[in-house]
Write a protein that holds these residues in place. Structure first.
Motif, PDB file in Angstrom:
ATOM      1  N   ALA A  22      64.343 -98.432  57.079  1.00 42.01           N
ATOM      2  CA  ALA A  22      65.080 -99.379  56.252  1.00 42.01           C
ATOM      3  C   ALA A  22      64.161-100.369  55.566  1.00 42.01           C
ATOM      4  O   ALA A  22      64.399-100.765  54.432  1.00 42.01           O
ATOM      5  CB  ALA A  22      66.095-100.126  57.113  1.00 42.01           C
ATOM      6  N   LEU A  23      63.091-100.771  56.253  1.00 37.54           N
ATOM      7  CA  LEU A  23      62.245-101.832  55.723  1.00 37.54           C
ATOM      8  C   LEU A  23      61.030-101.315  54.969  1.00 37.54           C
ATOM      9  O   LEU A  23      60.703-101.810  53.899  1.00 37.54           O
ATOM     10  CB  LEU A  23      61.779-102.735  56.869  1.00 37.54           C
ATOM     11  N   ALA A  24      60.372-100.331  55.541  1.00 37.35           N
ATOM     12  CA  ALA A  24      59.133 -99.872  54.930  1.00 37.35           C
ATOM     13  C   ALA A  24      59.330 -98.626  54.089  1.00 37.35           C
ATOM     14  O   ALA A  24      58.959 -98.580  52.932  1.00 37.35           O
ATOM     15  CB  ALA A  24      58.079 -99.596  56.009  1.00 37.35           C
ATOM     16  N   LEU A  25      59.940 -97.597  54.671  1.00 38.31           N
ATOM     17  CA  LEU A  25      60.028 -96.333  53.965  1.00 38.31           C
ATOM     18  C   LEU A  25      60.935 -96.413  52.748  1.00 38.31           C
ATOM     19  O   LEU A  25      60.798 -95.635  51.819  1.00 38.31           O
ATOM     20  CB  LEU A  25      60.525 -95.232  54.903  1.00 38.31           C
ATOM     21  N   ASP A  26      61.859 -97.359  52.740  1.00 40.26           N
ATOM     22  CA  ASP A  26      62.745 -97.512  51.591  1.00 40.26           C
ATOM     23  C   ASP A  26      62.274 -98.588  50.623  1.00 40.26           C
ATOM     24  O   ASP A  26      62.930 -98.871  49.636  1.00 40.26           O
ATOM     25  CB  ASP A  26      64.167 -97.845  52.053  1.00 40.26           C
ATOM     26  N   THR A  27      61.130 -99.195  50.931  1.00 36.77           N
ATOM     27  CA  THR A  27      60.591-100.196  50.021  1.00 36.77           C
ATOM     28  C   THR A  27      60.092 -99.503  48.764  1.00 36.77           C
ATOM     29  O   THR A  27      59.367 -98.522  48.837  1.00 36.77           O
ATOM     30  CB  THR A  27      59.419-100.961  50.671  1.00 36.77           C
ATOM     31  N   GLU A  28      60.474-100.004  47.621  1.00 35.60           N
ATOM     32  CA  GLU A  28      60.041 -99.395  46.370  1.00 35.60           C
ATOM     33  C   GLU A  28      58.541 -99.588  46.202  1.00 35.60           C
ATOM     34  O   GLU A  28      58.014-100.668  46.347  1.00 35.60           O
ATOM     35  CB  GLU A  28      60.777-100.020  45.181  1.00 35.60           C
ATOM     36  N   ASP A  29      57.861 -98.508  45.910  1.00 40.99           N
ATOM     37  CA  ASP A  29      56.419 -98.521  45.733  1.00 40.99           C
ATOM     38  C   ASP A  29      56.146 -98.094  44.306  1.00 40.99           C
ATOM     39  O   ASP A  29      56.463 -96.983  43.931  1.00 40.99           O
ATOM     40  CB  ASP A  29      55.765 -97.567  46.732  1.00 40.99           C
ATOM     41  N   THR A  30      55.590 -98.985  43.503  1.00 38.28           N
ATOM     42  CA  THR A  30      55.378 -98.676  42.099  1.00 38.28           C
ATOM     43  C   THR A  30      54.512 -97.442  41.967  1.00 38.28           C
ATOM     44  O   THR A  30      53.446 -97.353  42.560  1.00 38.28           O
ATOM     45  CB  THR A  30      54.691 -99.849  41.380  1.00 38.28           C
ATOM     46  N   GLY A  31      54.964 -96.479  41.181  1.00 39.54           N
ATOM     47  CA  GLY A  31      54.203 -95.268  40.967  1.00 39.54           C
ATOM     48  C   GLY A  31      54.656 -94.181  41.919  1.00 39.54           C
ATOM     49  O   GLY A  31      55.681 -93.564  41.739  1.00 39.54           O
TER      50      GLY A  31
ATOM     51  N   ASP B  32      55.776 -92.332  45.510  1.00 41.40           N
ATOM     52  CA  ASP B  32      56.494 -92.529  46.766  1.00 41.40           C
ATOM     53  C   ASP B  32      55.580 -92.078  47.891  1.00 41.40           C
ATOM     54  O   ASP B  32      55.546 -90.908  48.253  1.00 41.40           O
ATOM     55  CB  ASP B  32      57.795 -91.734  46.762  1.00 41.40           C
ATOM     56  N   ILE B  33      54.837 -93.019  48.455  1.00 42.14           N
ATOM     57  CA  ILE B  33      53.792 -92.690  49.412  1.00 42.14           C
ATOM     58  C   ILE B  33      54.358 -92.060  50.670  1.00 42.14           C
ATOM     59  O   ILE B  33      53.750 -91.179  51.281  1.00 42.14           O
ATOM     60  CB  ILE B  33      52.965 -93.959  49.754  1.00 42.14           C
ATOM     61  N   TYR B  34      55.560 -92.469  51.082  1.00 44.93           N
ATOM     62  CA  TYR B  34      56.117 -91.973  52.340  1.00 44.93           C
ATOM     63  C   TYR B  34      56.559 -90.520  52.228  1.00 44.93           C
ATOM     64  O   TYR B  34      56.448 -89.761  53.183  1.00 44.93           O
ATOM     65  CB  TYR B  34      57.258 -92.882  52.792  1.00 44.93           C
ATOM     66  N   ASN B  35      57.068 -90.139  51.049  1.00 44.29           N
ATOM     67  CA  ASN B  35      57.369 -88.726  50.834  1.00 44.29           C
ATOM     68  C   ASN B  35      56.094 -87.901  50.816  1.00 44.29           C
ATOM     69  O   ASN B  35      56.033 -86.808  51.367  1.00 44.29           O
ATOM     70  CB  ASN B  35      58.121 -88.538  49.513  1.00 44.29           C
ATOM     71  N   LYS B  36      55.058 -88.413  50.159  1.00 43.57           N
ATOM     72  CA  LYS B  36      53.796 -87.686  50.062  1.00 43.57           C
ATOM     73  C   LYS B  36      53.173 -87.427  51.425  1.00 43.57           C
ATOM     74  O   LYS B  36      52.580 -86.387  51.667  1.00 43.57           O
ATOM     75  CB  LYS B  36      52.794 -88.457  49.195  1.00 43.57           C
ATOM     76  N   LEU B  37      53.325 -88.402  52.314  1.00 43.76           N
ATOM     77  CA  LEU B  37      52.727 -88.264  53.644  1.00 43.76           C
ATOM     78  C   LEU B  37      53.592 -87.446  54.599  1.00 43.76           C
ATOM     79  O   LEU B  37      53.138 -87.071  55.675  1.00 43.76           O
ATOM     80  CB  LEU B  37      52.482 -89.647  54.255  1.00 43.76           C
TER      81      LEU B  37
END
Length: 232
Positions: free
Chosen positions: A17-26, A28-33
């Motif tokens: 809820a807090l980190a993985l859903d945080t919008e990351d400009t450019g 989506d680091i969590y999907n990539k990992l």
């Protein structure tokens, strides 16, 4: 059976809820990992585990080269074994991923704990201490951030050590990091970004110190409630 903590949400969900859903400009680091949808059923190694393994293996190789040439001096700790375990870092992490039953985020948090321990104690990561540091850090991370977790005896079996040693190593890690187990969203995200770059920015000036991320400790940092695990 795993022990269960009474809580409305696990850290896997809290980080979700807090980190993985945080919008990351450019990107989506969590999907990539592979943190969002890990293939636990097929036991396919997600990308973040491969990257952690690679970084740790590179750090060990670099440190041992420096030790051989006497450019650095190792400090013996409770995590040092008498000989190098017959299993590689990658095989060891894959085993924990398969049997530890913890949320995927635990491995990133455990990686952060290893980094904090090395920074705090001025210790170098080598083939003699990396395995024990890993299993202890994963266990402590699971206790701190997951609602359901296995006890020390179970992790000792997964890690190939006895329960009394597991209990002792847990306390050494806790005191080694000064009981600073909390990982805020920004720190979690920064470590994920460094993992994605694999070596990139993690060409270290002082050896493994993992992907050393400078953190500022603050008592006001309360994204994740602090619960100190105890030996079981």
């Amino acid at each position: 059976m795993p022990e269960t903590r009474n809580s409305s949400e696990s850290l896997c969900l809290r980080i979700g809820a807090l980190a993985l859903d945080t919008e990351d400009t450019g990107t989506d680091i969590y999907n990539k990992l592979g943190l969002r949808e890990p293939d636990k059923m097929g036991f396919k190694t997600p990308r973040f585990l491969s990257l952690i393994s690679s970084l740790l293996e590179n750090s060990v190789q670099k440190n041992e080269l420096l030790l051989d040439t006497a450019e650095i001096e190792d400090v013996f700790t409770a995590f040092h074994g008498r000989s190098t375990p017959p299993v590689s870092i990658k095989q060891y992490i894959d085993r924990m991923y398969k049997y530890a039953g913890c949320s995927p985020s635990c491995f990133v948090v455990a990686y952060i704990y290893v980094d904090r321990y090395l920074q705090q104690t001025k210790t170098y990561l080598t083939s003699l201490n990396v395995h024990r540091l890993l299993v202890t850090s994963v266990m402590v991370a699971a206790k701190f951030i997951d609602d359901s977790f296995f006890n020390n005896a179970y992790y000792a079996k997964v890690g190939g050590i006895n329960t009394s040693e597991m209990n002792r190593l847990e306390m050494k890690l806790l005191f080694g990091v000064d009981f600073r187990l909390q990982v805020n969203v920004e720190t979690f995200r920064r470590y994920c970004l460094l993992l994605d770059k694999e070596v990139g920015e993690c060409e270290l000036d002082w050896p493994m110190k993992a992907c050393w991320v400078k953190e500022s400790w603050s008592s006001k940092d309360t994204e994740f409630p602090r619960k100190t695990p105890v030996a079981r």
